[in-house]
Scaffold this motif. Sequence first.
Motif, short mmCIF file in Angstrom:
data_model
loop_
_atom_site.label_atom_id
_atom_site.label_comp_id
_atom_site.label_asym_id
_atom_site.label_seq_id
_atom_site.Cartn_x
_atom_site.Cartn_y
_atom_site.Cartn_z
N ALA A 19 0.84 -1.20 0.00
CA ALA A 19 0.00 0.00 0.00
C ALA A 19 0.87 1.25 0.00
CB ALA A 19 -0.92 0.00 1.21
N TYR A 20 1.91 1.24 0.84
CA TYR A 20 2.84 2.38 0.83
C TYR A 20 3.48 2.53 -0.54
CZ TYR A 20 7.43 4.46 0.80
OH TYR A 20 8.52 5.19 0.44
N TYR A 21 3.97 1.45 -1.10
CA TYR A 21 4.75 1.56 -2.33
C TYR A 21 3.86 1.97 -3.50
CZ TYR A 21 9.02 1.05 -4.91
OH TYR A 21 10.15 1.34 -5.64
N ALA A 22 2.62 1.48 -3.52
CA ALA A 22 1.70 1.90 -4.58
C ALA A 22 1.41 3.39 -4.46
CB ALA A 22 0.41 1.09 -4.51
N GLU A 79 -7.23 3.50 1.14
CA GLU A 79 -8.56 3.20 1.69
C GLU A 79 -8.52 1.79 2.25
OE1 GLU A 79 -13.24 2.80 0.25
OE2 GLU A 79 -11.64 3.02 -1.23
N TYR A 80 -8.99 1.63 3.49
CA TYR A 80 -9.03 0.31 4.13
C TYR A 80 -10.46 -0.20 4.11
CZ TYR A 80 -4.27 1.02 5.82
OH TYR A 80 -2.92 1.22 5.90
N LEU A 81 -10.63 -1.39 3.57
CA LEU A 81 -11.92 -2.09 3.59
C LEU A 81 -11.71 -3.34 4.42
CD1 LEU A 81 -12.75 -1.66 -0.21
CD2 LEU A 81 -13.67 -0.32 1.69
N LEU A 82 -11.93 -3.21 5.75
CA LEU A 82 -11.62 -4.28 6.69
C LEU A 82 -12.88 -4.99 7.15
CD1 LEU A 82 -8.95 -2.34 8.80
CD2 LEU A 82 -8.57 -3.90 6.86
N GLY A 83 -12.70 -6.23 7.57
CA GLY A 83 -13.84 -7.03 7.98
C GLY A 83 -14.70 -7.45 6.82
#
Length: 322
Positions: A19-22, A79-83
């Motif tokens: 995610a960081y590298y993207a 963007e985090y899509l967790l669960g």
Amino acid sequence: MREVDVAIIGAGPTGLFAAYYAGFRGLSVAVIDVLPEPGGQVTAMYPEKVIYDVAGFPSIKGRDLVANLVTQAASFNPEYLLGVRAEKLSYLDGRPVLSLANGDILRCGAIVVTAGLGSFTPRPLPAAENFVGSGIVFFVPHLADLAGQDVLIVGGGDSAFDWALALHPLARSITLVHRREKFRAHAATVDRVRELPVRIVVNAEVTTLHGEGAVTGADIAVKGGGTETIPVDTVVAALGFTADLGPLTEWGLALDKRHILVDSTMVTNLPRVFSAGDITEYPGKVRLIATGFGEAATAVNNAAVVINPAAHLFPGHSSDAG
């Protein structure tokens, strides 16, 4: 349907670094994980364990490594899509379309699968099958919870010995039981535990747990010997986990058992689908967090060129950006 440059499936260390590298490559990112918080297996299974083989850190707790990776990626606002689970993969005009279990649909420039072992279930302790009380755990989210306790660790792999190392300063006593004489754990870790006041019992099994409502003791049967009962407050069943790739097995990915086959660019057999970390397989593969970080950068850089053919494979060093 929403647009995103890179969808990363798996929010473990490899996924977080991807995610960081993207973001560093100027790509928009969505990170998807069935677990409710970032960190993957590190957060779920051994947040308090000390990790010794991450470059630049002589030692670092799993929880702290995850926090650092989240902070590192935060500068690019992933963007985090967790669960939520990634369910179906299809294609529209040559680009992947990812359908999630919550109904979200992402049209992606590329997908990077960093799902580790996939979803995982701990192997049960046979002696606990008929025990209805509490006090049996498969990992220890908070070491302090076991302070002052008599702890029984069952298993002979890395996790069993890592828990022994982590818990010995806090627990009143630690007994490690393994059914064989030889251990699967790293030899250096075994040697470190042998130097501690940790009792190691080999060629033995835990046959019975005692207690009303909570564990108070356990019977240990030694092959060719007798059975002894020891006081126990908590049993750590470090017997490993069974993994399940879930819907990923229905995507048409080329697999080697439960691992995704990739080439040197980290691309799979499916267009615009890359993979990195423990879930991947190729000749000479070494499953370390450090390896996953390099694979994440390789996957993202190659994905960037697929998304925009005018982009350079190597964007330069991050130090040049300052």
